[in-house]
Scaffold this motif. Structure first.
Motif, PDB file in Angstrom:
ATOM      1  N   GLN A 118     -28.389  81.744  13.063  1.00  0.00           N
ATOM      2  CA  GLN A 118     -28.639  82.851  13.976  1.00  0.00           C
ATOM      3  C   GLN A 118     -30.129  83.152  13.980  1.00  0.00           C
ATOM      4  O   GLN A 118     -30.729  83.409  12.932  1.00  0.00           O
ATOM      5  CB  GLN A 118     -27.853  84.096  13.576  1.00  0.00           C
ATOM      6  N   ASN A 119     -30.722  83.084  15.162  1.00  0.00           N
ATOM      7  CA  ASN A 119     -32.143  83.372  15.308  1.00  0.00           C
ATOM      8  C   ASN A 119     -32.398  84.872  15.284  1.00  0.00           C
ATOM      9  O   ASN A 119     -31.473  85.685  15.404  1.00  0.00           O
ATOM     10  CB  ASN A 119     -32.657  82.768  16.614  1.00  0.00           C
ATOM     11  N   LYS A 120     -33.654  85.230  15.131  1.00  0.00           N
ATOM     12  CA  LYS A 120     -34.017  86.635  15.039  1.00  0.00           C
ATOM     13  C   LYS A 120     -33.636  87.422  16.294  1.00  0.00           C
ATOM     14  O   LYS A 120     -33.387  88.622  16.223  1.00  0.00           O
ATOM     15  CB  LYS A 120     -35.518  86.771  14.768  1.00  0.00           C
TER      16      LYS A 120
ATOM     17  N   THR B  13     -26.086  76.256  22.024  1.00  0.00           N
ATOM     18  CA  THR B  13     -26.941  77.408  21.843  1.00  0.00           C
ATOM     19  C   THR B  13     -26.490  78.544  22.750  1.00  0.00           C
ATOM     20  O   THR B  13     -26.114  78.322  23.894  1.00  0.00           O
ATOM     21  CB  THR B  13     -28.417  77.094  22.145  1.00  0.00           C
TER      22      THR B  13
ATOM     23  N   VAL C   9     -33.456  76.062  16.487  1.00  0.00           N
ATOM     24  CA  VAL C   9     -33.517  77.067  15.428  1.00  0.00           C
ATOM     25  C   VAL C   9     -34.976  77.442  15.197  1.00  0.00           C
ATOM     26  O   VAL C   9     -35.822  76.569  15.000  1.00  0.00           O
ATOM     27  CB  VAL C   9     -32.897  76.548  14.112  1.00  0.00           C
ATOM     28  N   SER C  10     -35.271  78.722  15.216  1.00  0.00           N
ATOM     29  CA  SER C  10     -36.650  79.195  15.049  1.00  0.00           C
ATOM     30  C   SER C  10     -36.899  79.611  13.607  1.00  0.00           C
ATOM     31  O   SER C  10     -35.984  80.133  12.939  1.00  0.00           O
ATOM     32  CB  SER C  10     -36.925  80.383  15.969  1.00  0.00           C
TER      33      SER C  10
ATOM     34  N   ALA D 141     -34.933  82.294  11.248  1.00  0.00           N
ATOM     35  CA  ALA D 141     -33.494  82.347  11.458  1.00  0.00           C
ATOM     36  C   ALA D 141     -32.779  82.277  10.111  1.00  0.00           C
ATOM     37  O   ALA D 141     -33.376  81.928   9.083  1.00  0.00           O
ATOM     38  CB  ALA D 141     -33.047  81.194  12.358  1.00  0.00           C
TER      39      ALA D 141
END
Length: 481
Positions: free
Chosen positions: A405-407, A478, A382-383, A386
């Motif tokens: 949900q990441n960008k 992922t 996860v960044s 997110a």
């Protein structure tokens, strides 16, 4: 039936398949249109001279310094931490386990010109600020996105007990009158000078805390405060920080437990000072994380560890407080139930006889606990930026989940199997973030695996994902490249 693409099985422990409607076992339904809090990152701290241990104070070699940094920070071989929490010193001296103040000479009054001294530990290789400055630079070079600097106490001469330890209150806040005067502005200026020293070193501090566990009177650096008293300082500190032109935002108040922090936040809100905060911060010691705070500000869990248990490296043995699975559940519940935006460990790496560090150092020996790989399940997948999305579990009380949900549109789904039996899990509701397909990967952590890639395959739009989760294990799925 949707045609399946062949996939590469990297480990025999776990398999992932795309399949059509027939479903068995536990179903996890993902709804990316229903969103919750933003994810700001995973992190750790090396205050009280723990940073010097990473750089060899107790015999760690240069090669193992690099290894430890990679274990904590690397997004390919480590936990992928992106937040570093530093301690702002308040002690007159700096023998081990104390953090030296940048102002060690007591001014004649709050309005007197302060005598600042930016030295810290000066032994070659340790760097300034008890090893924290060098660690901060190395952490940023390895991908850390956010620096949070926190003061455990104001210098003793600014407090009513004339000591940076043993609690005491900042002179000038509600109910605290000192013969020496009101030290709120002097404390604000003190913190600002600390930021300026870091700025001169090319490091921007993103968040600053002026209290740490203000509900506890302890024998190390500490300062007591109610929510109203915190607001009294914010009345001075916020405009001082704003006038400086720095982009640093204020954090408060690192309560020793969830309810202790809730009380202080409510006091700040009642005083009308909540708008001055950038984030709300709490620990998990005195009371566990529970229902979310009533605030529009991001909430971080900024310190928690197993302080009392023996050194534990296992993912699972008997369900004790220091095991990796225990901490995976703590982290997941913090995000899913308490709506935190960040989760930080107390100590990343250190030489300690307790179980408080993720990486335990002993001379030049590096011992990695499975707790580190619990952090990796979020830190690596996860960044920052997110958002948490809805993830609903049906048919099993032993399977728990979070999803983000990441960008870039990719999704990470963390699944924990707390039962002693293998669980078949079906993940539905995911959409590809490309036109027609995605590469799905799964990462397993248990007693036999750290954060190991177990399978990857092309997954078609509209299909489900199925996996067998081993007993007492965690897998993150992922989507994306």
């Amino acid at each position: 039936m949707i045609a399946r693409t062949a996939f590469t099985l990297l480990c025999s422990i776990s398999s992932v398949a795309a399949f059509s409607p027939t479903q068995h076992g536990t179903t996890i339904t993902i709804n990316t249109k229903k969103t919750y809090q933003q994810f700001d990152g995973m992190g750790f701290c090396e205050a009280f001279q723990r940073g010097t241990q990473i750089y060899g104070a107790d015999g760690l070699s240069s090669a193992n310094t690099e290894r430890v940094l990679d274990l904590l920070l690397s997004n390919t071989t480590g936990a992928g931490m992106t937040i570093l929490r530093n301690g702002i010193g308040s002690s007159l001296t700096n023998p081990y386990d104390l953090m030296k103040s940048i102002e060690t000479v007591t001014p004649a009054s709050p309005n007197a010109t302060p005598n600042y001294d930016w030295q810290g530990t000066t032994k070659p290789g340790f760097g300034l600020d008890n090893g924290q400055l060098q660690l901060t630079k190395d952490a940023i070079a390895r991908g850390v996105r956010t620096i949070y600097s926190d003061a455990w106490s104001a210098p003793g001469f600014m407090k009513n007990n004339s000591n940076d330890s043993n609690g005491g209150y900042l002179c000038g806040v509600s109910g605290i009158e000192c013969s020496s005067g009101d030290w709120r502005q002097a404390y604000a200026d003190y913190l600002l000078q600390y930021f300026k020293y870091y700025e001169a070193e090319g490091v921007a501090i993103d968040y600053v805390g002026f209290l740490n566990e203000p509900d506890l009177n302890v024998t190390y650096a500490s300062m007591l405060s109610s929510g109203q008293q915190a607001a009294d300082f914010l009345e001075v500190f916020s405009p001082t920080l704003e006038a400086s032109g720095l982009k640093t935002k204020i954090a408060c108040c690192d309560g020793s437990g969830w309810e202790e922090e809730r009380s202080r936040l409510e006091g700040i809100q009642q005083a009308g000072a909540e708008s001055t905060l950038g984030i709300v911060t709490a620990h998990g010691y005195s009371s566990p994380l529970s229902t979310p705070f009533s605030t529009s500000k991001p909430v971080w869990q900024t310190e928690w560890a197993d302080l009392d248990g023996p050194q534990t490296y296992a993912w699972y043995y008997n369900g004790s407080t220091g095991e990796g699975l225990t901490w995976a559940n703590h982290i997941q519940q913090a995000f899913a139930v308490s709506n935190v935006s960040a989760f930080l460990s107390w100590i990343g790496a250190g030489n300690t006889t307790s179980n408080s560090a993720l990486v335990l150092l002993d001379g030049d020996e590096v011992n990695v606990s499975k707790r580190l790989w619990a952090y990796a399940q979020w830190g690596r997948t996860v960044s920052p930026g997110a958002v948490r999305v809805d993830a609903h579990v049906r048919s099993s009380a032993n399977v728990t989940t979070t999803a983000f949900q990441n960008k870039d549109g990719s999704v990470a789904v963390q699944v924990i199997n707390n039962s002693g039996r293998e669980q078949q899990v079906t993940i539905s509701g995911l959409q590809t973030h490309r036109w027609s397909s995605d590469l799905v990967k799964s990462y397993l952590t248990n007693n036999d695996h750290d954060f190991d890639l177990t399978a990857q395959h092309q997954w078609s739009r509209g299909s489900n994902i199925q996996s067998h989760i081993p007993p007492l294990s965690m897998i993150t799925f992922t989507t994306g490249s």
